[in-house]
Design a protein around this motif. Structure first.
Motif, PDB file in Angstrom:
ATOM      1  N   ASP A 259       0.907  -1.154  -0.018  1.00 55.10           N
ATOM      2  CA  ASP A 259      -0.053  -0.024   0.127  1.00 55.10           C
ATOM      3  C   ASP A 259       0.800   1.310   0.127  1.00 55.10           C
ATOM      4  O   ASP A 259       0.341   2.329  -0.383  1.00 55.10           O
ATOM      5  N   ASP A 260       2.123   1.036   0.359  1.00 57.91           N
ATOM      6  CA  ASP A 260       2.942   2.363   0.420  1.00 57.91           C
ATOM      7  C   ASP A 260       3.884   2.488  -0.474  1.00 57.91           C
ATOM      8  O   ASP A 260       4.413   3.587  -0.891  1.00 57.91           O
ATOM      9  N   LEU A 261       4.119   1.356  -1.062  1.00 56.34           N
ATOM     10  CA  LEU A 261       5.061   1.418  -2.423  1.00 56.34           C
ATOM     11  C   LEU A 261       4.937   2.705  -3.394  1.00 56.34           C
ATOM     12  O   LEU A 261       5.584   3.221  -3.523  1.00 56.34           O
ATOM     13  N   PRO A 262       3.755   2.575  -4.027  1.00 54.43           N
ATOM     14  CA  PRO A 262       3.415   3.509  -5.001  1.00 54.43           C
ATOM     15  C   PRO A 262       3.741   5.096  -4.581  1.00 54.43           C
ATOM     16  O   PRO A 262       4.125   6.000  -5.163  1.00 54.43           O
ATOM     17  N   ARG A 263       3.312   5.387  -3.138  1.00 54.92           N
ATOM     18  CA  ARG A 263       3.591   6.681  -2.488  1.00 54.92           C
ATOM     19  C   ARG A 263       5.217   6.885  -2.375  1.00 54.92           C
ATOM     20  O   ARG A 263       5.384   7.948  -2.777  1.00 54.92           O
TER      21      ARG A 263
END
Length: 716
Positions: A259-263
């Protein structure tokens, strides 16, 4: 000296000829002679003992009215006993003139006694009647019922009051406990916040020390070859096995939370494009599903053309900090919520609340307590209790000191006094004092709850006064019950006298008339026979009248059991016991119920009504109809006949005791039956009516409760 009785007279009475002894009539059979001899002897003995008992009774009961009539009974009973002795004498000595003379004297005394009994009957009837005693009994029962009702009402009020006090006390204790818990939580939350700040400071110091000691992981990312180099601490943070410092971008990206990788990638790209430092917090998801927070800081390096060729940075495991920040945030939110709840309790509590410090100054107070004291809440703050309420402050001073000294609560203290709001009215409160403590146990102040109980005290005083009144009423009722008990005993004794001492002489009179008629045989003129028969009828009527009076007096004074009664079966038994002539038709014209009732009393009612319909019918071919109709709380029964009917002017007269519409010499009737019926129905809570006209038959209509009243017993 008076003249002597002539010898010829004695010879006349004791002459033996020309008659023969009475034993010749028995053919001198020993068994028969002895039967008559023993029977007459025992009868004479019994007759002689009765006057002795009556004479003793009259002598002991000087207050008994008409006691001379008992002496008259003694005289004719002695005469009756003498006739039986003469019967023994004439078995061997035919002195029939003497025997007849004694019988004539017996008859004269008997007739004189019967006539005098009729003469004194109005005076006897003027004595207090069973109905009057029954009325007194009913009035006493009404008083007892009223007393029981008053006691039940008092008990109900007392129970309700106790319940209200218990509910208010429970609410007070619950509110106080909740407030105390909230205050403790507020202090704990503040302590936790302070501790958290201290820990954050310590954590900052440790972080600085770590940075100084190079305890943070570092990394170097070659953007052209897409390879990464990082320190062992970095490897440990990412959960890699040590020994392989060179890693690829894919190795790094595989550990970032999906969930954090794209950000994170977008942040890196933005930093490189804008030539800014990369600063980002993100989560790591390790192979064992462990979740970690890291804080990454990086800086890009560019070639001569401005293209990013390299990025280096530091990374720090901030999982503990994140968890602590979330815990601190939750604690602060909980503390804020507790403060809101405390404020809501103070604002809405129906009882007085306040907090005092160790000097007994008001530091908090709600509007309820301020209103009780008669001053605004702002006027209390910062002032000691003695300054606001001098008298009440002095009264409560020992309780304040006890709480501060011992650290233990003082509960449910009744305090009374006056306040500025009502300076001339003494009021009462129920007050509890609770210590307000630090976590170390030191007492900071006193938390006080106050509930006004002035109305309860007034109610208790009123209840006590009512209890005293009831005690006096109970004493009066006890004396009345004793008096009624004595009256009932006198009534029972009177009934015994009537039943035993009057019915026996009446049976003796009837037997004497039969013996006279048998002994004289054909020598007795028809007119005398008719007179003797008329006398026996009146004797039997007198005995029936005595039985009727006893039955009438017992109604409502004896306990009669309640059972489920099938009215159909009951009527079958009544009709079978009455055994009406075959020419009398009795029809049941409606369905009859089965319900709880006093079977014996309902049997008496139907027996009297059906018996009257048969007895007073002017034709042998009588027809009687019995019906029933259900009402709200009653069953309405009807007994209808096609007899001669009753003139409406006599409708109420038929229920009057001893009243008859025809001469008793024409038809045997005591005039008690319908009086008994009416009294039974009245006792059971029903009503009876008569519908009749001359030549149109008669209908008796009465109601009977579906659910009987409680049993009525003698007061013994």
């Amino acid at each position: 000296m008076p003249d002597m009785i002539p010898l010829d007279t004695w010879n006349f009475f004791f002459a033996a000829s020309p008659f023969i002894p009475h034993g010749h009539c028995y053919l001198w059979k020993p068994d028969l002679v002895w039967l008559h001899l023993v029977s007459d002897a025992l009868t004479a003995l019994a007759y002689y003992s009765i006057p002795v008992t009556l004479f003793y009774f009259v002598k002991k009961r000087a207050d008994l009215p008409f006691n001379w009539i008992f002496l008259m009974f003694c005289a004719f009973i002695v005469a009756c006993g003498t006739t039986h002795l003469m019967s023994i004498w004439t078995l061997w000595h035919p002195s029939y003139w003497l025997s007849g003379t004694i019988k004539a004297g017996t008859a004269a005394v008997s007739l004189f006694t019967a006539i005098e009994l009729v003469v004194i009957m109005p005076g006897a009837l003027a004595l207090p009647s069973p109905a009057q005693l029954e009325q007194a009994n009913q009035e006493l029962q009404a008083q007892i019922a009223e007393r029981i009702k008053a006691e039940a009402t008092l008990k109900t009020y007392q129970t309700q009051l106790e319940q209200r006090v218990a509910e208010r006390t429970a609410q007070l204790e619950a509110s106080n406990q909740c407030m105390e818990e909230l205050l403790v939580r507020e202090q704990e939350a503040r302590q936790q916040a302070e501790t958290a700040k201290q820990e954050i400071q310590h954590y900052t110091d440790r972080l600085t020390l770590a940075l100084d000691a190079a305890k943070m992981g570092s990394w170097d990312w070659d953007l052209q070859t897409d390879t990464l180099f990082w320190t062992p601490i970095h490897e440990a943070i990412f959960g890699y096995e040590p020994g392989k410092p060179e890693r690829s971008y894919e190795d790094w990206a595989s550990r970032i939370h999906p969930d954090d990788l794209p950000r994170v990638e977008a942040t890196i790209q933005s930093a490189l494009t804008n030539r800014e430092d990369f600063d980002c917090n993100y989560r790591l998801l390790l192979p064992d599903d462990t979740l970690r927070w890291v804080d990454a800081l990086g800086r890009g390096y560019y070639d001569a053309t401005g293209k990013a060729v390299r990025m280096t940075g530091m990374i720090q495991d901030i999982t503990s900090r994140k968890l602590f920040e979330e815990s601190l945030k939750r604690s602060e939110e909980t503390a804020r919520q507790q403060l809101v709840e405390i404020e809501a309790i103070y604002a809405s509590a129906p009882i007085g609340l306040c907090v005092l410090d160790r000097e007994f100054r008001f530091i908090r107070i709600n509007d309820a307590l301020a209103q009780i004291n008669g001053l605004p809440a702002s006027a209390h703050l910062g002032k000691r209790v003695h300054e606001i309420l001098p008298e009440l402050g002095q009264v409560q001073q020992p309780h304040f000191e006890a709480v501060i000294t011992t650290g233990e609560p003082v509960l449910n203290v009744e305090v009374k006094g006056m306040t500025p709001s009502q300076p001339e009215v003494e009021r009462h409160w129920l007050v509890s004092y609770y210590p307000l403590k630090k976590s170390s146990g030191e007492v900071l102040g006193i938390n006080i709850t106050t509930q006004e109980i002035t109305d309860r005290k007034i109610a208790e005083q009123s209840l006590q006064e009512r209890a005293n009144e009831l005690t006096q009423v109970n004493a009066i009722l006890a004396r009345t019950t004793t008096l009624l008990k004595n009256r009932n005993q006198e009534l029972d004794q009177f009934a015994y006298v009537v039943s035993h001492d009057l019915k026996a002489p009446l049976r003796a009179i009837a037997n004497l008339s039969e013996w006279m008629e048998e002994d004289l045989g054909q020598q007795l003129p028809e007119e005398n026979k008719h007179q003797l028969q008329l006398m026996r009828k009146r004797v039997y009527r007198m005995e029936d009248l005595i039985n009727g009076l006893l039955d009438y007096s017992r109604i409502g004074r004896r306990e009669v059991s309640i059972e489920f009664v099938s009215v159909q079966e009951l009527l079958n038994e009544v009709i079978d016991s009455l055994a009406p002539p075959s020419t009398v038709a009795i029809d049941i014209v409606s369905e009859l119920p089965t319900f709880p009732a006093r079977r014996l009393l309902l049997n008496q009612v139907f027996s009297n009504l059906i018996s009257n319909a048969v007895k007073h019918h002017d034709s042998p071919n009588a027809h009687i109809w019995i019906g029933c109709k259900e009402q709200n709380e009653f069953y309405e029964f009807t007994v209808t006949d096609d007899g001669p009917g009753i003139d409406p002017q006599f409708h109420m007269k038929v229920f009057t005791i001893f009243q008859t519409l025809r001469s008793r010499d024409d038809q045997e009737n005591t005039g008690v039956g319908l009086s008994i019926v009416q009294k039974i129905i009245d006792t059971e809570g029903g009503t009876i009516q008569i519908e009749s006209a001359l030549g149109e038959g008669t209908t008796f209509r009465f109601t009977w409760r579906k659910h009987p009243r409680s049993a009525i017993t003698d007061i013994d």
